[in-house]
Motif scaffolding. Structure first.
Motif, PDB file in Angstrom:
ATOM      1  N   ILE A   6       0.868  -1.179   0.000  1.00  0.00           N
ATOM      2  CA  ILE A   6       0.000   0.000   0.000  1.00  0.00           C
ATOM      3  C   ILE A   6       0.900   1.223   0.000  1.00  0.00           C
ATOM      4  CG2 ILE A   6      -1.967   1.146   1.080  1.00  0.00           C
ATOM      5  CD1 ILE A   6      -2.355  -1.326   2.824  1.00  0.00           C
ATOM      6  N   LEU A   7       0.721   2.111  -0.956  1.00  0.00           N
ATOM      7  CA  LEU A   7       1.539   3.317  -1.059  1.00  0.00           C
ATOM      8  C   LEU A   7       0.673   4.525  -0.731  1.00  0.00           C
ATOM      9  CD1 LEU A   7       2.438   1.174  -3.468  1.00  0.00           C
ATOM     10  CD2 LEU A   7       4.153   2.922  -3.863  1.00  0.00           C
ATOM     11  N   ILE A   8       1.021   5.224   0.349  1.00  0.00           N
ATOM     12  CA  ILE A   8       0.218   6.331   0.854  1.00  0.00           C
ATOM     13  C   ILE A   8       1.074   7.574   0.948  1.00  0.00           C
ATOM     14  CG2 ILE A   8      -1.380   7.042   2.680  1.00  0.00           C
ATOM     15  CD1 ILE A   8      -0.374   3.764   3.419  1.00  0.00           C
ATOM     16  N   GLU A   9       0.665   8.676   0.331  1.00  0.00           N
ATOM     17  CA  GLU A   9       1.403   9.927   0.447  1.00  0.00           C
ATOM     18  C   GLU A   9       0.772  10.771   1.547  1.00  0.00           C
ATOM     19  OE1 GLU A   9       2.340  12.130  -3.004  1.00  0.00           O
ATOM     20  OE2 GLU A   9       3.032  10.379  -4.146  1.00  0.00           O
ATOM     21  N   ALA A  27      -0.194  -4.601   9.151  1.00  0.00           N
ATOM     22  CA  ALA A  27       0.854  -4.566   8.117  1.00  0.00           C
ATOM     23  C   ALA A  27       2.034  -5.434   8.558  1.00  0.00           C
ATOM     24  CB  ALA A  27       1.310  -3.137   7.873  1.00  0.00           C
ATOM     25  N   LEU A  28       2.675  -6.080   7.592  1.00  0.00           N
ATOM     26  CA  LEU A  28       3.824  -6.944   7.888  1.00  0.00           C
ATOM     27  C   LEU A  28       5.104  -6.136   8.046  1.00  0.00           C
ATOM     28  CD1 LEU A  28       2.989  -9.749   5.305  1.00  0.00           C
ATOM     29  CD2 LEU A  28       2.449  -9.714   7.745  1.00  0.00           C
ATOM     30  N   SER A  29       5.205  -5.044   7.321  1.00  0.00           N
ATOM     31  CA  SER A  29       6.339  -4.123   7.453  1.00  0.00           C
ATOM     32  C   SER A  29       5.918  -2.776   6.896  1.00  0.00           C
ATOM     33  CB  SER A  29       7.573  -4.639   6.696  1.00  0.00           C
ATOM     34  OG  SER A  29       7.351  -4.607   5.294  1.00  0.00           O
ATOM     35  N   VAL A  30       6.618  -1.720   7.334  1.00  0.00           N
ATOM     36  CA  VAL A  30       6.309  -0.364   6.880  1.00  0.00           C
ATOM     37  C   VAL A  30       7.615   0.394   6.692  1.00  0.00           C
ATOM     38  CG1 VAL A  30       5.132   1.804   7.387  1.00  0.00           C
ATOM     39  CG2 VAL A  30       4.101  -0.341   8.130  1.00  0.00           C
ATOM     40  N   SER A  31       7.706   1.147   5.623  1.00  0.00           N
ATOM     41  CA  SER A  31       8.860   2.020   5.402  1.00  0.00           C
ATOM     42  C   SER A  31       8.365   3.385   4.960  1.00  0.00           C
ATOM     43  CB  SER A  31       9.804   1.427   4.345  1.00  0.00           C
ATOM     44  OG  SER A  31       9.131   1.287   3.102  1.00  0.00           O
ATOM     45  N   VAL A  32       9.235   4.397   5.088  1.00  0.00           N
ATOM     46  CA  VAL A  32       8.888   5.755   4.677  1.00  0.00           C
ATOM     47  C   VAL A  32       9.900   6.220   3.634  1.00  0.00           C
ATOM     48  CG1 VAL A  32       8.484   8.126   5.422  1.00  0.00           C
ATOM     49  CG2 VAL A  32       7.938   6.228   6.963  1.00  0.00           C
ATOM     50  N   GLU A  33       9.404   6.744   2.525  1.00  0.00           N
ATOM     51  CA  GLU A  33      10.256   7.201   1.432  1.00  0.00           C
ATOM     52  C   GLU A  33       9.959   8.662   1.137  1.00  0.00           C
ATOM     53  OE1 GLU A  33       9.000   4.721  -1.746  1.00  0.00           O
ATOM     54  OE2 GLU A  33       9.933   2.883  -0.958  1.00  0.00           O
ATOM     55  N   ALA A  68      -0.384  -8.971   3.492  1.00  0.00           N
ATOM     56  CA  ALA A  68      -0.629 -10.245   2.822  1.00  0.00           C
ATOM     57  C   ALA A  68      -1.530 -10.040   1.613  1.00  0.00           C
ATOM     58  CB  ALA A  68      -1.262 -11.234   3.792  1.00  0.00           C
ATOM     59  N   ALA A  69      -1.391 -10.925   0.636  1.00  0.00           N
ATOM     60  CA  ALA A  69      -2.147 -10.775  -0.615  1.00  0.00           C
ATOM     61  C   ALA A  69      -3.646 -10.830  -0.394  1.00  0.00           C
ATOM     62  CB  ALA A  69      -1.716 -11.850  -1.604  1.00  0.00           C
ATOM     63  N   ASP A  70      -4.089 -11.576   0.624  1.00  0.00           N
ATOM     64  CA  ASP A  70      -5.530 -11.705   0.864  1.00  0.00           C
ATOM     65  C   ASP A  70      -6.042 -10.717   1.908  1.00  0.00           C
ATOM     66  OD1 ASP A  70      -4.252 -12.767   3.035  1.00  0.00           O
ATOM     67  OD2 ASP A  70      -5.343 -14.671   3.051  1.00  0.00           O
ATOM     68  N   TYR A  92      -4.509   6.404  -1.667  1.00  0.00           N
ATOM     69  CA  TYR A  92      -3.464   5.385  -1.735  1.00  0.00           C
ATOM     70  C   TYR A  92      -3.564   4.619  -3.043  1.00  0.00           C
ATOM     71  CZ  TYR A  92      -6.994   1.802  -0.720  1.00  0.00           C
ATOM     72  OH  TYR A  92      -8.082   0.969  -0.780  1.00  0.00           O
ATOM     73  N   THR A  93      -2.473   3.953  -3.374  1.00  0.00           N
ATOM     74  CA  THR A  93      -2.458   3.001  -4.483  1.00  0.00           C
ATOM     75  C   THR A  93      -1.863   1.705  -3.967  1.00  0.00           C
ATOM     76  OG1 THR A  93      -0.267   3.782  -5.202  1.00  0.00           O
ATOM     77  CG2 THR A  93      -2.202   4.807  -6.240  1.00  0.00           C
ATOM     78  N   THR A  94      -2.042   0.636  -4.719  1.00  0.00           N
ATOM     79  CA  THR A  94      -1.460  -0.654  -4.323  1.00  0.00           C
ATOM     80  C   THR A  94      -0.674  -1.236  -5.492  1.00  0.00           C
ATOM     81  OG1 THR A  94      -3.425  -1.894  -5.023  1.00  0.00           O
ATOM     82  CG2 THR A  94      -3.338  -1.151  -2.713  1.00  0.00           C
ATOM     83  N   ARG A  95       0.248  -2.113  -5.156  1.00  0.00           N
ATOM     84  CA  ARG A  95       0.967  -2.847  -6.194  1.00  0.00           C
ATOM     85  C   ARG A  95       1.311  -4.227  -5.648  1.00  0.00           C
ATOM     86  NH1 ARG A  95       6.299   1.053  -5.982  1.00  0.00           N
ATOM     87  NH2 ARG A  95       7.161   0.329  -3.971  1.00  0.00           N
ATOM     88  N   HIS A  96       1.315  -5.205  -6.547  1.00  0.00           N
ATOM     89  CA  HIS A  96       1.607  -6.581  -6.164  1.00  0.00           C
ATOM     90  C   HIS A  96       3.110  -6.793  -6.077  1.00  0.00           C
ATOM     91  CE1 HIS A  96      -2.430  -8.381  -6.284  1.00  0.00           C
ATOM     92  NE2 HIS A  96      -2.682  -7.467  -7.210  1.00  0.00           N
ATOM     93  N   VAL A  97       3.531  -7.583  -5.127  1.00  0.00           N
ATOM     94  CA  VAL A  97       4.935  -7.937  -4.938  1.00  0.00           C
ATOM     95  C   VAL A  97       5.036  -9.451  -5.009  1.00  0.00           C
ATOM     96  CG1 VAL A  97       6.926  -7.837  -3.408  1.00  0.00           C
ATOM     97  CG2 VAL A  97       5.285  -5.940  -3.447  1.00  0.00           C
ATOM     98  N   GLU A  98       5.684  -9.947  -6.045  1.00  0.00           N
ATOM     99  CA  GLU A  98       5.799 -11.391  -6.225  1.00  0.00           C
ATOM    100  C   GLU A  98       6.915 -11.950  -5.345  1.00  0.00           C
ATOM    101  OE1 GLU A  98       3.704 -13.209  -7.864  1.00  0.00           O
ATOM    102  OE2 GLU A  98       2.570 -11.439  -8.517  1.00  0.00           O
ATOM    103  N   ASP A  99       6.747 -13.184  -4.935  1.00  0.00           N
ATOM    104  CA  ASP A  99       7.759 -13.855  -4.129  1.00  0.00           C
ATOM    105  C   ASP A  99       9.018 -14.075  -4.965  1.00  0.00           C
ATOM    106  OD1 ASP A  99       8.932 -15.044  -2.003  1.00  0.00           O
ATOM    107  OD2 ASP A  99       7.926 -16.967  -2.220  1.00  0.00           O
ATOM    108  N   GLN A 100      10.171 -13.974  -4.331  1.00  0.00           N
ATOM    109  CA  GLN A 100      11.435 -14.214  -5.007  1.00  0.00           C
ATOM    110  C   GLN A 100      12.517 -14.487  -3.970  1.00  0.00           C
ATOM    111  OE1 GLN A 100      12.996 -10.499  -6.897  1.00  0.00           O
ATOM    112  NE2 GLN A 100      11.066  -9.614  -6.188  1.00  0.00           N
ATOM    113  N   ASP A 101      13.698 -14.758  -4.441  1.00  0.00           N
ATOM    114  CA  ASP A 101      14.815 -15.018  -3.548  1.00  0.00           C
ATOM    115  C   ASP A 101      15.323 -13.674  -3.038  1.00  0.00           C
ATOM    116  OD1 ASP A 101      17.217 -15.602  -2.304  1.00  0.00           O
ATOM    117  OD2 ASP A 101      17.800 -17.133  -3.763  1.00  0.00           O
TER     118      ASP A 101
END
Length: 303
Positions: A6-9, A27-33, A68-70, A92-101
């Motif tokens: 979730i991207l919130i300005e 939320a599982l984690s949160v950062s500020v940019e 989480a996706a759900d 806000y907007t959202t974007r999907h994050v695919e699993d990866q290494d």
């Protein structure tokens, strides 16, 4: 498994509280940019040893929450907004994050860094590009100093150009210990690193052991006890920021032996004159080199 961001300005005054509330809401984690990142309005926050910013927020901050996706993004944001008494729910907007290494992805962002003529800073998971070079094995960590920042690079280049062979070196504000290690690998006889952060001292000791460097890293009060006033060094390097450097002018200058050198960085080009003025009663400093708007000041103490 996939996730959603979730991207919130939001305005600066809401960034920290909203971040905490989002974590409470699931939320599982949160950062500020910086919402202006990549534009002319971008404003870097500098958090080097001794000058950590009071808050990781900008005038226009972007809070990024991983869920989480759900999970219900709207419900989580609504709950967090209500918890901090926002009158309206932020857009806000959202974007999907695919699993990866993720480990491999993180490591891929840190390549070996070539500095000066013959110095390489190499993460532990990379092969050494040039075994004949001065090589430092150093992984990105909590302490400042991997060679990627212009101020660190400038100090390393000065040390390479003025190899302190058989000399004593003091690295004040040592962070990861990288400058002390460069000095030691360039032939310095006795090297001491000082930092106000116990975590930096722990990191520096780990890095020195990994790089087979015999260096003493210590907190300021321990340094003062083991190296009382009057103990001087042939080379003193301090890569901090301009404000503390000005305050420490008498102390750092007093640690330089007669005929010795003082090197300062963490100084923006526009701050060079005022920093040099603070040291003028003790040592004449001039701009040795500039990189990306930062400078290294150096000077020799009269014999």
């Amino acid at each position: 498994m996939a996730w959603i961001e979730i991207l919130i300005e939001v305005a600066r005054e809401h960034a920290e509280n909203l971040s905490d509330a989002l974590m409470e809401a699931g939320a599982l984690s949160v950062s500020v940019e910086d919402a202006d990142e990549g534009t002319d309005a971008e404003k870097p926050l500098f958090g080097e040893p001794g000058m950590e910013p009071e808050e990781a927020a900008w005038d226009r901050s972007r809070v990024v929450a991983l869920i989480a996706a759900d999970a219900d993004a709207a419900a989580i944001l609504a709950e967090a907004s209500a918890a901090i008494a926002l009158t309206t729910i932020p857009a806000y907007t959202t974007r999907h994050v695919e699993d990866q290494d993720w480990v491999r992805l993180t490591q891929s962002q840190f390549e070996p860094i070539h500095i000066g003529k013959n110095i390489w800073v190499v993460p532990s998971w990379h092969e050494i590009p040039d075994p004949a070079a001065l090589v430092l094995e150093l992984d990105p960590g909590l302490a400042f100093g991997t060679g990627s920042h212009p101020t660190t690079r400038l100090c390393m280049e000065w040390l390479e150009a003025h190899a302190p062979k058989e000399l004593s070196v003091l690295d004040y504000g040592c962070g990861s210990g990288i400058l002390a290690m460069v000095a030691k690998k360039l032939g310095a006889q006795a090297v001491v690193g000082v930092d106000i952060d116990p975590q930096a001292i722990e990191s520096a000791n780990f890095n020195a052991e990994r790089n087979h460097c015999d260096i003493t890293y210590t907190l300021p009060e321990q340094f003062s006890a083991s190296h009382p006033v009057g103990t001087q060094f042939d080379v003193v390097v301090a890569n901090i920021l301009s404000s503390p450097l000005k305050v420490m002018a008498p102390m750092l200058s007093g640690r330089v032996a007669a005929g010795g050198f003082l090197i300062l960085s963490g100084v923006l080009a526009r701050q060079a004159e005022e920093v040099a003025a603070a040291y003028a009663p003790f040592i004449t400093l001039t701009v040795w080199a500039e990189h990306e708007g930062w400078v290294a000041l150096s000077g020799k103490k009269p014999s």
